[in-house]
Scaffold this motif. Sequence first.
Motif, PDB file in Angstrom:
ATOM      1  N   GLY A 136      34.275  -8.062 107.092  1.00 37.37           N
ATOM      2  CA  GLY A 136      34.806  -7.996 105.464  1.00 37.37           C
ATOM      3  C   GLY A 136      35.152  -7.152 105.551  1.00 37.37           C
ATOM      4  N   ALA A 137      34.905  -5.767 105.501  1.00 44.72           N
ATOM      5  CA  ALA A 137      34.654  -4.047 104.878  1.00 44.72           C
ATOM      6  C   ALA A 137      35.655  -4.142 104.103  1.00 44.72           C
ATOM      7  N   LYS A 138      37.201  -3.912 104.587  1.00 43.22           N
ATOM      8  CA  LYS A 138      38.008  -4.158 103.846  1.00 43.22           C
ATOM      9  C   LYS A 138      38.659  -4.810 102.894  1.00 43.22           C
ATOM     10  N   THR A 139      37.993  -6.012 102.689  1.00 43.93           N
ATOM     11  CA  THR A 139      37.792  -7.455 101.571  1.00 43.93           C
ATOM     12  C   THR A 139      37.081  -6.582 100.603  1.00 43.93           C
ATOM     13  N   TYR A 140      36.161  -6.709 100.647  1.00 47.38           N
ATOM     14  CA  TYR A 140      35.280  -5.836  99.838  1.00 47.38           C
ATOM     15  C   TYR A 140      35.519  -5.667  99.390  1.00 47.38           C
ATOM     16  N   ARG A 141      36.141  -3.053  99.736  1.00 50.56           N
ATOM     17  CA  ARG A 141      36.326  -2.686  99.172  1.00 50.56           C
ATOM     18  C   ARG A 141      37.428  -2.592  98.361  1.00 50.56           C
ATOM     19  N   THR A 142      39.014  -3.681  99.209  1.00 43.61           N
ATOM     20  CA  THR A 142      39.775  -3.598  97.847  1.00 43.61           C
ATOM     21  C   THR A 142      39.551  -5.226  96.955  1.00 43.61           C
ATOM     22  N   LEU A 143      38.984  -5.113  96.408  1.00 42.92           N
ATOM     23  CA  LEU A 143      38.502  -5.929  95.615  1.00 42.92           C
ATOM     24  C   LEU A 143      37.641  -5.086  94.444  1.00 42.92           C
ATOM     25  N   LEU A 144      36.350  -4.319  94.463  1.00 41.16           N
ATOM     26  CA  LEU A 144      36.329  -3.341  94.268  1.00 41.16           C
ATOM     27  C   LEU A 144      36.928  -1.961  93.385  1.00 41.16           C
ATOM     28  N   MET A 145      37.790  -1.571  93.972  1.00 42.27           N
ATOM     29  CA  MET A 145      38.739  -0.943  93.670  1.00 42.27           C
ATOM     30  C   MET A 145      39.969  -1.311  92.762  1.00 42.27           C
ATOM     31  N   TRP A 146      40.789  -2.757  93.458  1.00 39.39           N
ATOM     32  CA  TRP A 146      42.342  -2.297  92.321  1.00 39.39           C
ATOM     33  C   TRP A 146      41.886  -2.685  90.599  1.00 39.39           C
ATOM     34  N   VAL A 147      40.126  -2.912  90.379  1.00 47.46           N
ATOM     35  CA  VAL A 147      40.895  -3.067  88.479  1.00 47.46           C
ATOM     36  C   VAL A 147      41.888  -1.218  88.400  1.00 47.46           C
ATOM     37  N   TYR A 148      40.789  -0.176  89.271  1.00 51.11           N
ATOM     38  CA  TYR A 148      41.651   1.166  89.072  1.00 51.11           C
ATOM     39  C   TYR A 148      43.037   1.009  88.535  1.00 51.11           C
ATOM     40  N   ALA A 149      43.759  -0.086  89.022  1.00 50.57           N
ATOM     41  CA  ALA A 149      45.504   0.164  88.983  1.00 50.57           C
ATOM     42  C   ALA A 149      45.460  -0.820  87.342  1.00 50.57           C
ATOM     43  N   VAL A 150      44.918  -0.629  86.509  1.00 48.58           N
ATOM     44  CA  VAL A 150      44.587  -1.665  85.004  1.00 48.58           C
ATOM     45  C   VAL A 150      44.879  -0.647  84.278  1.00 48.58           C
ATOM     46  N   ALA A 151      45.440  -0.483  83.329  1.00 48.98           N
ATOM     47  CA  ALA A 151      45.766   0.670  82.652  1.00 48.98           C
ATOM     48  C   ALA A 151      44.815   0.117  81.228  1.00 48.98           C
ATOM     49  N   PRO A 152      43.921   1.185  80.925  1.00 48.81           N
ATOM     50  CA  PRO A 152      43.666   0.996  79.768  1.00 48.81           C
ATOM     51  C   PRO A 152      44.211   0.342  78.465  1.00 48.81           C
ATOM     52  N   PRO A 153      45.291   0.281  78.362  1.00 48.39           N
ATOM     53  CA  PRO A 153      45.444  -1.075  76.998  1.00 48.39           C
ATOM     54  C   PRO A 153      45.489  -2.219  77.613  1.00 48.39           C
ATOM     55  N   VAL A 154      45.660  -2.494  78.762  1.00 51.32           N
ATOM     56  CA  VAL A 154      45.305  -4.058  79.495  1.00 51.32           C
ATOM     57  C   VAL A 154      43.638  -4.336  79.393  1.00 51.32           C
ATOM     58  N   ALA A 155      43.155  -3.350  79.955  1.00 55.13           N
ATOM     59  CA  ALA A 155      41.489  -3.521  79.780  1.00 55.13           C
ATOM     60  C   ALA A 155      41.609  -3.613  78.620  1.00 55.13           C
ATOM     61  N   GLY A 156      41.391  -3.550  78.038  1.00 52.67           N
ATOM     62  CA  GLY A 156      41.356  -3.822  76.295  1.00 52.67           C
ATOM     63  C   GLY A 156      41.725  -5.098  75.759  1.00 52.67           C
TER      64      GLY A 156
END
Length: 293
Positions: A101-121
């Motif tokens: 499950g390495a690809k799934t594990y890495r994808t779950l960790l990396m998807w936050v990168y697509a979140v814009a700063p205002p959305v993170a706020g």
Amino acid sequence: MKRAGFDNRWLPMLLLVPQLSIICLFFYWPAWQALRSSFYLEDPFGLGQTFVGLKNYTRLWDSAQYMRNAWFTVWFSGVVTLFSLGIALLLAVKADTVLRGAKTYRTLLMWVYAVAPPVAGFIALIVFNQRWGPLTEFFSQFGWDIRIRLDYHDTAFAMIVASIWKQVPVNFIFFLSGLQSIPRAVREAALIDNRSGFSRFWTVTFPLLAPTGFFLLIINITYALFETFGMIDTILRNNPGDMPVTLVYQVYLDGFRGQDIGGSSAQSVVLMVLVLALTIFQFRMVERRIHYT
């Protein structure tokens, strides 16, 4: 080895014109305008200006609010950088050893990168909501009643948590790439010489990750200083009051909302000088300890 050459001596200069034009238009010219405006007291509508010398700078030094925000910016940047790098390195080490499950594990960790700063706020406002936020309910079990936008320290804590959460995936990607670029022969030799996993990581793996870590150090400090603007603005909802703000956000408040062009320009120059000094220190002092292979 054949060297590339140009028959026309003006062709290389012509190819550099677009890039140099962009640099001059979007960096040197705004920097010069900020430096020039910092010595003037300007009308908000651009109808007049009065030369005041260094009064805009001395006013910053005498301002208790500005110095408080300056110290908060230093503390905020240091905490966000430290925890973002530390958590990302830990996750990258764990992800490098995952077999199933390495690809799934890495994808779950990396998807936050697509979140814009205002959305993170906005997400921070949800999870730290005073009435039904999940993190608010969690910390209330330990007697901590979090009240963002009402309490200074609670608001700062929400900003730091959201900033770290947003930046960890970027660091994770680079650290994981650095770990996977280490030759297998080096890892096998280290495994034979040292059976302790922590000692093996500290003496072999970590020094080989030093160039990646140095690059991420600069990126994370820049992120904490500038790229958290949208997230902080969303959390404060454009009404900071007496809440913590970074120096970049203070420039926005004084320049665009307070219409203090000269004062905000002086703040921009101070911030620019601080970033330049920090960058020189990093390359002169820190990079000397980095060994590139």
